[in-house]
Motif scaffolding. Structure first.
Motif, PDB file in Angstrom:
ATOM      1  N   TRP A  84       7.666   6.366   2.330  1.00 14.77           N
ATOM      2  CA  TRP A  84       8.485   5.386   1.780  1.00 14.77           C
ATOM      3  C   TRP A  84       9.296   4.745   2.426  1.00 14.77           C
ATOM      4  O   TRP A  84      10.130   4.831   3.039  1.00 14.77           O
ATOM      5  CB  TRP A  84       9.483   6.190   0.844  1.00 14.77           C
ATOM      6  N   TYR A  85       8.500   3.662   3.427  1.00 20.06           N
ATOM      7  CA  TYR A  85       8.807   2.687   4.169  1.00 20.06           C
ATOM      8  C   TYR A  85       7.964   1.595   4.362  1.00 20.06           C
ATOM      9  O   TYR A  85       6.771   1.451   3.635  1.00 20.06           O
ATOM     10  CB  TYR A  85       8.869   3.456   5.741  1.00 20.06           C
ATOM     11  N   TRP A  86       8.234   0.486   4.871  1.00 18.39           N
ATOM     12  CA  TRP A  86       7.492  -0.675   5.174  1.00 18.39           C
ATOM     13  C   TRP A  86       7.064  -0.912   6.590  1.00 18.39           C
ATOM     14  O   TRP A  86       7.597  -0.476   7.493  1.00 18.39           O
ATOM     15  CB  TRP A  86       8.255  -2.011   4.613  1.00 18.39           C
ATOM     16  N   SER A  87       5.775  -1.476   6.530  1.00 17.79           N
ATOM     17  CA  SER A  87       5.414  -1.869   8.000  1.00 17.79           C
ATOM     18  C   SER A  87       5.037  -3.512   7.783  1.00 17.79           C
ATOM     19  O   SER A  87       4.599  -3.779   6.920  1.00 17.79           O
ATOM     20  CB  SER A  87       4.126  -0.884   8.450  1.00 17.79           C
ATOM     21  N   TYR A  88       5.124  -4.031   9.133  1.00 17.29           N
ATOM     22  CA  TYR A  88       4.873  -5.130   9.183  1.00 17.29           C
ATOM     23  C   TYR A  88       4.155  -5.557  10.391  1.00 17.29           C
ATOM     24  O   TYR A  88       4.050  -5.044  11.212  1.00 17.29           O
ATOM     25  CB  TYR A  88       5.939  -6.025   9.490  1.00 17.29           C
ATOM     26  N   GLU A  89       2.962  -6.603  10.009  1.00 21.01           N
ATOM     27  CA  GLU A  89       2.001  -6.972  11.152  1.00 21.01           C
ATOM     28  C   GLU A  89       1.969  -8.514  11.042  1.00 21.01           C
ATOM     29  O   GLU A  89       1.729  -9.215  10.152  1.00 21.01           O
ATOM     30  CB  GLU A  89       0.624  -6.500  10.654  1.00 21.01           C
ATOM     31  N   GLY A  90       1.864  -8.944  12.430  1.00 22.61           N
ATOM     32  CA  GLY A  90       1.837 -10.292  12.838  1.00 22.61           C
ATOM     33  C   GLY A  90       0.922 -10.757  13.891  1.00 22.61           C
ATOM     34  O   GLY A  90       0.795  -9.843  14.794  1.00 22.61           O
ATOM     35  N   ASN A  91      -0.026 -11.565  13.779  1.00 22.07           N
ATOM     36  CA  ASN A  91      -0.942 -12.036  14.789  1.00 22.07           C
ATOM     37  C   ASN A  91      -1.115 -13.257  14.967  1.00 22.07           C
ATOM     38  O   ASN A  91      -2.231 -13.597  15.630  1.00 22.07           O
ATOM     39  CB  ASN A  91      -2.610 -11.205  14.396  1.00 22.07           C
ATOM     40  N   ASP A  92      -0.208 -14.033  14.657  1.00 19.07           N
ATOM     41  CA  ASP A  92      -0.447 -15.649  15.034  1.00 19.07           C
ATOM     42  C   ASP A  92      -0.156 -15.977  16.416  1.00 19.07           C
ATOM     43  O   ASP A  92      -0.918 -16.861  16.873  1.00 19.07           O
ATOM     44  CB  ASP A  92       0.806 -16.105  13.965  1.00 19.07           C
ATOM     45  N   ILE A  93       0.828 -15.435  16.950  1.00 19.80           N
ATOM     46  CA  ILE A  93       0.964 -15.620  18.315  1.00 19.80           C
ATOM     47  C   ILE A  93       0.642 -14.589  19.311  1.00 19.80           C
ATOM     48  O   ILE A  93      -0.560 -14.511  20.153  1.00 19.80           O
ATOM     49  CB  ILE A  93       2.527 -15.997  18.541  1.00 19.80           C
ATOM     50  N   ILE A  94       1.029 -13.429  19.095  1.00 20.71           N
ATOM     51  CA  ILE A  94       0.779 -11.923  19.621  1.00 20.71           C
ATOM     52  C   ILE A  94       0.778 -11.136  18.813  1.00 20.71           C
ATOM     53  O   ILE A  94       1.442 -11.283  17.777  1.00 20.71           O
ATOM     54  CB  ILE A  94       1.240 -11.482  21.010  1.00 20.71           C
ATOM     55  N   GLU A  95       0.085  -9.743  18.974  1.00 19.88           N
ATOM     56  CA  GLU A  95       0.118  -8.919  18.087  1.00 19.88           C
ATOM     57  C   GLU A  95       1.382  -8.365  18.079  1.00 19.88           C
ATOM     58  O   GLU A  95       2.062  -8.017  18.996  1.00 19.88           O
ATOM     59  CB  GLU A  95      -1.093  -7.916  18.543  1.00 19.88           C
ATOM     60  N   HIS A  96       2.042  -8.161  16.782  1.00 14.35           N
ATOM     61  CA  HIS A  96       3.511  -7.977  16.732  1.00 14.35           C
ATOM     62  C   HIS A  96       3.350  -6.952  15.420  1.00 14.35           C
ATOM     63  O   HIS A  96       3.291  -7.233  14.416  1.00 14.35           O
ATOM     64  CB  HIS A  96       4.215  -8.961  16.537  1.00 14.35           C
TER      65      HIS A  96
END
Length: 225
Positions: A106-118
């Motif tokens: 029961w948690y959230w994870s976030y992924e971003g790859n537009d600039i660097i992998e985050h």
């Protein structure tokens, strides 16, 4: 700036973008119509039964036309702005960033790859100090730039969840095996809180969402850290 919900609120939270402000206006407009209908029906019924004027409306074609047409006009009065609002919420625009939100039990994870992998994982923080928001604080907030448009792609790894932020007028289901998207933005910097809005198991109430909007400078500094 810090915006949060508090106990005892009887109205919707303040909107931080155009969509959330339109939702609040539509909500207040609909409530005014409901109150107007309620007061009108009660007042009319009282005077009609008090003076027994209801007997004049038996087999009255004009009266039947009035109480048939009036509800139609009220439905149009509520339907036209609500459909306009729904169209505005679903319209696709240019986005400055794209992030992926994944619901877990029961948690959230976030992924971003537009600039660097985050990639971050966001769990509820149970050690809250005085002045903090109980059951809404997390150990890792998602930091985004304000005055920008962010496309959130939402999905789930296990069961149904729902990613919701009332201040931003955002609520979208996280469905396993499916990618849903919504545009998120804020014209003000600040911390905004939400919760999973789909019953997802025993710890459903302990799955908060916390997003902080700051400057682009703070966003890049957070990426580098």
């Amino acid at each position: 700036m810090h915006f949060s919900m508090h106990y005892g609120m009887y109205n919707m939270v303040d909107g931080m973008n155009m969509i959330s402000c339109m939702i609040k206006i539509m909500h207040n407009f609909t409530l005014c119509l409901i109150y107007l209908i309620l007061v009108s029906v009660i007042s009319l019924s009282y005077f009609m039964f008090k003076k027994k004027t209801y007997l004049k409306f038996n087999n009255n074609t004009s009266a039947e036309l009035v109480w048939t047409i009036m509800p139609l006009l009220l439905l149009f009065a509520m339907g036209i702005p609500s459909f306009t609002l729904l169209y505005s919420m679903e319209s696709k625009k240019h986005s400055d960033l794209t992030y992926k939100a994944i619901g877990h039990q029961w948690y959230w994870s976030y992924e971003g790859n537009d600039i660097i992998e985050h990639n971050i994982e966001s769990y509820m923080n149970s050690n809250v100090d005085f002045g903090m928001n109980r059951l809404l604080e997390v150990d890792n907030k998602l930091l985004l730039p304000y005055n920008s448009t962010i496309q959130m792609i939402v999905t789930s790894e296990d069961v149904l969840h729902s990613w919701a932020l009332p201040n931003l007028g955002t609520k979208i289901d996280a469905v396993p095996g499916r990618l849903n998207s919504i545009l998120v933005s804020s014209v003000y910097p600040g911390n905004f809180y939400g919760q999973c809005s789909e019953i997802c198991g025993i710890n459903h109430s302990f799955m908060p969402i916390s997003v902080e909007f700051g400057s682009w400078k703070s966003f890049f500094m957070n990426l580098n850290n």
